[in-house]
Design an enzyme around this catalytic site. Sequence first.
Site, PDB file in Angstrom:
ATOM      1  N   ASP A  73      10.304  12.361  -1.458  1.00 38.17           N
ATOM      2  CA  ASP A  73      11.007  11.106  -1.741  1.00 38.17           C
ATOM      3  C   ASP A  73      11.247  10.324  -0.450  1.00 38.17           C
ATOM      4  O   ASP A  73      12.056  10.718   0.387  1.00 38.17           O
ATOM      5  CB  ASP A  73      12.354  11.449  -2.400  1.00 38.17           C
ATOM      6  N   SER A 123      19.291   7.683  -8.536  1.00 39.37           N
ATOM      7  CA  SER A 123      19.234   6.940  -7.274  1.00 39.37           C
ATOM      8  C   SER A 123      20.620   6.387  -6.941  1.00 39.37           C
ATOM      9  O   SER A 123      21.559   7.181  -6.785  1.00 39.37           O
ATOM     10  CB  SER A 123      18.164   5.849  -7.368  1.00 39.37           C
ATOM     11  N   GLN A 124      20.805   5.075  -6.833  1.00 39.68           N
ATOM     12  CA  GLN A 124      22.152   4.559  -6.599  1.00 39.68           C
ATOM     13  C   GLN A 124      23.111   5.103  -7.651  1.00 39.68           C
ATOM     14  O   GLN A 124      24.264   5.440  -7.353  1.00 39.68           O
ATOM     15  CB  GLN A 124      22.153   3.036  -6.638  1.00 39.68           C
ATOM     16  N   HIS A 174      10.163   9.044  -5.162  1.00 40.21           N
ATOM     17  CA  HIS A 174      11.493   8.702  -5.661  1.00 40.21           C
ATOM     18  C   HIS A 174      11.582   8.670  -7.188  1.00 40.21           C
ATOM     19  O   HIS A 174      12.676   8.661  -7.732  1.00 40.21           O
ATOM     20  CB  HIS A 174      11.943   7.372  -5.056  1.00 40.21           C
ATOM     21  N   TYR A 205      19.593   0.834  -7.916  1.00 32.19           N
ATOM     22  CA  TYR A 205      19.826  -0.318  -7.054  1.00 32.19           C
ATOM     23  C   TYR A 205      19.218  -1.595  -7.606  1.00 32.19           C
ATOM     24  O   TYR A 205      18.020  -1.673  -7.848  1.00 32.19           O
ATOM     25  CB  TYR A 205      19.245  -0.016  -5.681  1.00 32.19           C
TER      26      TYR A 205
END
Lengths: 321, 321, 321, 321, 321, 321
Positions: free
Chosen positions: D273, D187-188, D302, D92
């Site tokens: 996370d 992640s993203q 995370h 992100y």
Amino acid sequence: MPRFDLSPAELREYRPEVAEPADFDAFWARTLAESRAVGQAPELTRVESPLALVDVYDLAFSGFAGDVVRAWAVVPAGTTEPLPTVVEFNGYNGGRGLPHERLAWAASGYAWVFMDTRGQGSGWGTGGSTPDPHGTGPSVAGFMTRGILDPEQYYYRRVFTDAALLVDAVRELEFVDAARVAVTGTSQGGGIAFAAAGLSEGLVAVMPDVPFLCHFERAVGLTDRDPYHEVERYLAVHRGDAEQVFRTLSYFDGVNHARRATAPALVSVALMDPVCPPSTVYAAANHYGGEASVVEYAFNEHEGGQGVHWERQAAWLADLV
Amino acid sequence: MPRFDLSPAELREYRPEVAEPADFDAFWARTLAESRAVGQAPELTRVESPLALVDVYDLAFSGFAGDVVRAWAVVPAGTTEPLPTVVEFNGYNGGRGLPHERLAWAASGYAWVFMDTRGQGSGWGTGGSTPDPHGTGPSVAGFMTRGILDPEQYYYRRVFTDAALLVDAVRELEFVDAARVAVTGTSQGGGIAFAAAGLSEGLVAVMPDVPFLCHFERAVGLTDRDPYHEVERYLAVHRGDAEQVFRTLSYFDGVNHARRATAPALVSVALMDPVCPPSTVYAAANHYGGEASVVEYAFNEHEGGQGVHWERQAAWLADLV
Amino acid sequence: MPRFDLSPAELREYRPEVAEPADFDAFWARTLAESRAVGQAPELTRVESPLALVDVYDLAFSGFAGDVVRAWAVVPAGTTEPLPTVVEFNGYNGGRGLPHERLAWAASGYAWVFMDTRGQGSGWGTGGSTPDPHGTGPSVAGFMTRGILDPEQYYYRRVFTDAALLVDAVRELEFVDAARVAVTGTSQGGGIAFAAAGLSEGLVAVMPDVPFLCHFERAVGLTDRDPYHEVERYLAVHRGDAEQVFRTLSYFDGVNHARRATAPALVSVALMDPVCPPSTVYAAANHYGGEASVVEYAFNEHEGGQGVHWERQAAWLADLV
Amino acid sequence: MPRFDLSPAELREYRPEVAEPADFDAFWARTLAESRAVGQAPELTRVESPLALVDVYDLAFSGFAGDVVRAWAVVPAGTTEPLPTVVEFNGYNGGRGLPHERLAWAASGYAWVFMDTRGQGSGWGTGGSTPDPHGTGPSVAGFMTRGILDPEQYYYRRVFTDAALLVDAVRELEFVDAARVAVTGTSQGGGIAFAAAGLSEGLVAVMPDVPFLCHFERAVGLTDRDPYHEVERYLAVHRGDAEQVFRTLSYFDGVNHARRATAPALVSVALMDPVCPPSTVYAAANHYGGEASVVEYAFNEHEGGQGVHWERQAAWLADLV
Amino acid sequence: MPRFDLSPAELREYRPEVAEPADFDAFWARTLAESRAVGQAPELTRVESPLALVDVYDLAFSGFAGDVVRAWAVVPAGTTEPLPTVVEFNGYNGGRGLPHERLAWAASGYAWVFMDTRGQGSGWGTGGSTPDPHGTGPSVAGFMTRGILDPEQYYYRRVFTDAALLVDAVRELEFVDAARVAVTGTSQGGGIAFAAAGLSEGLVAVMPDVPFLCHFERAVGLTDRDPYHEVERYLAVHRGDAEQVFRTLSYFDGVNHARRATAPALVSVALMDPVCPPSTVYAAANHYGGEASVVEYAFNEHEGGQGVHWERQAAWLADLV
Amino acid sequence: MPRFDLSPAELREYRPEVAEPADFDAFWARTLAESRAVGQAPELTRVESPLALVDVYDLAFSGFAGDVVRAWAVVPAGTTEPLPTVVEFNGYNGGRGLPHERLAWAASGYAWVFMDTRGQGSGWGTGGSTPDPHGTGPSVAGFMTRGILDPEQYYYRRVFTDAALLVDAVRELEFVDAARVAVTGTSQGGGIAFAAAGLSEGLVAVMPDVPFLCHFERAVGLTDRDPYHEVERYLAVHRGDAEQVFRTLSYFDGVNHARRATAPALVSVALMDPVCPPSTVYAAANHYGGEASVVEYAFNEHEGGQGVHWERQAAWLADLV
């Protein structure tokens, strides 16, 4: 907290102009006289405790307006002779707690008296037991702004009077040598010690440790930490009241009380103190009316010298008593 | 703040046992009677303002122990007939501020009265002007623990009495239709609204918005946010006082006041509210003595529905008056 | 937040050199001309509301590139004559919300128009409803860096154009006296007000309250608070773009817009404002092209004077209209 | 961040019901078809670099609506034969940065392609260079709520389309073996990888690493960390829009895309996370349409497995290609 | 910190399975034997001090591997007879400080001995003076992970051995009654007290106050506060080492030491303690090998009962000696 | 973090007096000689990896006191000729991690060697594997104060010796051109690079990136961020040790090492860096003994130039080798 205030060299020379109301002495003379007029003799009650080496007393004395204020008095067990005495005041929102928590002065052969700060004693530690039976106008949470629009109503008028009257009361106790009474305290207790020093006669020594309540006009806005910050928040709401607020505070400014004190003083200052910035402490120390020594703790924040400083105080005081 | 309380389904059924002292009604009957006995007629003073569409009054009325408490009264300009009236109480540490700051009820054709919470009004906004001329025992900074060891001395005894007596006072005003008085408030104001609803007769509606002061035994320890957290800090110092503290609080618990209220109620609750957790709000709503509708704001914290909820209230109240 | 910016005495004399592009006026003349060329007449739609004392309208007008932008227009109920008018712009990431939330100007007899800031309105409050149908290059979260590499593409080119065209549109409304239009706003709204003042002719008054968007070269790096900090984060990633970014911002700097404004101005500044530092506000005020009065709030952060300042504005404006 | 989600045993069995719109497949088929219809052939430009062991290309391809999107393509120096290929998506608000920053796949003998996420790339790292030339309705700062009221307008419709079209484009490159294309991302980037896996045919492997964008109805409200929290803040302002928002999100939910994917998958999850809670990751993994292995990092937040996980991926992928 | 652990009712019954290595006793028997084999007689040096009521000694004794470890020994002035003795261990990263800082036990007629924790003493207070002359593998900042991959190398192997050998050493002092030695300590000191209790014979009492170092498998991941969190961070980097780490810790788990202790114990627990969660304390207390009383502080965090608890300890211990 | 240090213009001229002990050179000559005397030949072990384009080696060399220290050595696959070589040191509390994580130098045709910092490697990333088999006196959590009272015992004596001996060791490797060895590192790695540059002969280049460990007397107290802050906390406890502590640190001050270095240097500095304040970096750069270029990152905090700066380094170094 990194360095944020004046440099060490500047601090040592810092002697700012601090406003003082014309009737400062009259205000306090009247205040003390009125409260003394309604006071009663202190009451001393022996308290049971496991502390075999000392005798512990609950001391109830008449403070501001005759209100009953409590203190602990602790002396070496079996004391019968008058002793040199240390009267101590506490930090913000602490109470007198329990007598076993502060034994160093009594264990060193002093009579030690520890005042409960009225209304406080619920913020940390083991509590206080002295109410403050006086109301207040609108105030920020905390004690700093109670009655702040009027010196007559201001919270510390009551506290400082309690402190001066405790010195009176202590001198009446048979285990106290009235000629050898010292006052001390850390943070708020140091500010009260300055006030007691300015309002009392004949003290043998004054030992404010990282004192609070000094040079309000500089302190408010220099730090964003409570309790000075309480005043800033009050003024942020009461946008037109700054002049009146600082006028009230001038009656309680440690600088003005320090000017009137004459007993030898040992002041501590922490150069990275974000709660009681060093310039506010030096402002009082450099205006002190008697001889004042300053001990600097160069890398400390508001904790200052802690037990190390007590050893400094104990050695310094021993030479005076 | 993520979800931390009961699930929506559990909340809607949540109807916990909440302690109630046997003399709850006697305590309040005596309290109100004593204060009413020393009260005087309310005084209404027209205030100049640029607000051409409304008339603004400073209302001084006798609250607890006859103390003078202030409020704003704002009505459509030139009102001569009795109007349906909304009495509003404020959130924690806010004052009545300035009359132009809350105009929606008066602009909608109501008489609107906004009580200054005694002693508060210095924490945010534009200030308050009502002192609390009663002292206190040791307390945490803030208002929650002032006098908390004794229901007689507790701070909210004075505030709730002020609220009930304001309803009395308002009914004496010529522009108020005494049969159509509603009470409302957000957060602390919602808790006071529950109290006013339980202590007053004949209200037309009650609108607590994300109310505070409900179900203390659950709230204290469920959230670490002030003001409930003030009680936790007090108990952390006064380690033996929990029973006495919760006994005091039981006289002021919104749940117990809600049980006694009968006027239709519109309650709002924010499901992610870390200040007034939703289960404490539902505890009061589900024990409410009359008909209570609950409006949920599923993704809001303590801000709740804000202006959106006012529109809900305005539509709901319009149907009742 | 303690004091961190220039001293009050320095602030009052602070008049820094601020870069201005040579084609500043040409840029804006072209920008406004192009958007005016594609605009349509404003549409006013009466909105039902419980607010009996005022009439509420949804105003849709043509902003930048002819995009439809919304605003609330609120006037005393039954207004038929042209009124002095206050056009207000909102703070960062707020929307126009609901009409009952800001009633003071209309209740004081003004026509009041409140612009929805395109794309914003989802950060706090009760929302906005105007899209920003223009894309952007890579940007930091927020609005400050959308299109920041090119004045043509920069987000505030669209917003400032909306503001200037709203002044145009408002003057076409029958309940507005085109000769007595004032602009105002808090924070971002204050920055937009400066821009509207520089881009519009014949305003009667300008009232930026703790304005944002002034003196970017100083602000970016002086505060670590958003929204100025958004620019700093952008430059921390786009390490070679500082010159280009500050060139873009110079077209939107409140200082440059203030230089071109001539209507009387009342500017507020909060001396402890960490969001819109006081020196950035004074930079604009001291460069203002007309007569500018500055009201200082000495102990406030970005909240500034709040309702207290509105009373100052209302009294000041009443003398001008 | 301590443990806050389901227990490891519960996680491994967690297979929640997740809403899926009836026209999910139609929506995406139409979306891809429309964008493919306006696309052009990818352009590959050799980039000078000190990286002697690899060849670096700037890849420009047609994404959503034919918009030009950029990527890096890096291959072993002098590659002439089709290679197994890893297409990676970023986290992100990161951009594609600089080609020397991620060399592990190319150094392991793969063609590696790294997509610039449109509009992002200014939050951290060394930047991105792909604009998002599409406007938006009111949105919270960030990307999560841009166009969130309408699946057609939602930001991730454009991003997911870019990702699927990048797979198309990559297969046209001469150094890519179209039958051996894997997708990955952290992640993203992991969420986009799930989407690319559901929208593309014939991938050889899918490697979402602590993936974001899965099981929105649980994630929003379970964590108070961005980016999921952006949706919560949007709903806190737009109080009536929850149903519409979650309907939009259902077209983009990693769970629904995972259901349609068939290539072997290696998913990582970090059990502490707070950004992408483990239950949201397991929701997608346990619904995955093909064979999915999950690697747990029990004490990580995370950051997940970082370089340790890349070694897992490299070994796992080597067996498949 | 709100309630986050088991309910009070669950806590009182909580008696989890905690792993214990088969060679636990052999490990410790060997460890102590080896260190005893290289130890020398303790050295007691009289220290000058202002503390007239007590005699102060610097005690140097042989700890782990014969390393010299320091302690304070303080006894009523002029003590010649063996006294009941309290051996105290300190909290994390504190040193033995200065002898005047903890006078309550000596003032109550006990010999009091306070161990310097090797290597610590620089985190708060007035310092320590005992080095830890043993290196370590890679470790997180702090002491918790030094040598954590091997019970032989683990930091607390040295500290617990120091503690057991201090009990030995103390019994050789002429002012100590070897049959009436109690051990105590707060937080880390409480964990060490459990270890000393399990490793020493014939203690008269054990008083762990909000003890740390208990039930590591639950504690790590339940709280995000140091020092337990140090282990979590270590495992977040050393992703494959969890089994080995928890095996090492099992030799040092207060639960396993408590199982072997037989002297009467008084344990305190704070129900909102985020540093030493109450379930970890109860795990040890409920597995205690002798009679254990637990004192709960319901509204306290890690500060626990403070001076109030000392009064409980003093009364309880007086009955045993 | 806003601007807090000297202005850019002041920084560029900042060349403070920094204390240097008279025996600085003797201390280091003796230190290196003693460790070289007990060292053994480096051992290089080929490591399997998926990285087809490079060869990876585990390098074990003799550091301080002959302790085995590990490093990664990575070279283009099949290298047989001596290459220009980059020796890199790591940031605070990171380990050497995994070889695939930093491939840019090897991919650019250099031999690249990355030293594990003894005892570190557990704070972030994927770990280290070099113990520090030397004990310490009382220290704050972290590495900065281990042995800080004595230059002989100080932690960085061991680390800097490791660094200088790694340069020796590297020159013995057959794939290294001993005449073309450069040293580099970020943050702590930059401070070590300065030390290696001052302690080694004949380096071709030195590239400290936002270096730590420079001008301690200014740094300690200027920032409240670790690791410099560790020293401040130590001094806050050990109140009398400042002189001794700063004397120790003077042997390790990057300024004093920089004075002795002669190879061309490329130094980076981030003007908003709160961890390694820009004035401390400029202090070293402006005292540098050879030619030093400084690259400023005006809007960055401690992340500095990241990958952008690597490109600067790669271009600059290519001209030198």
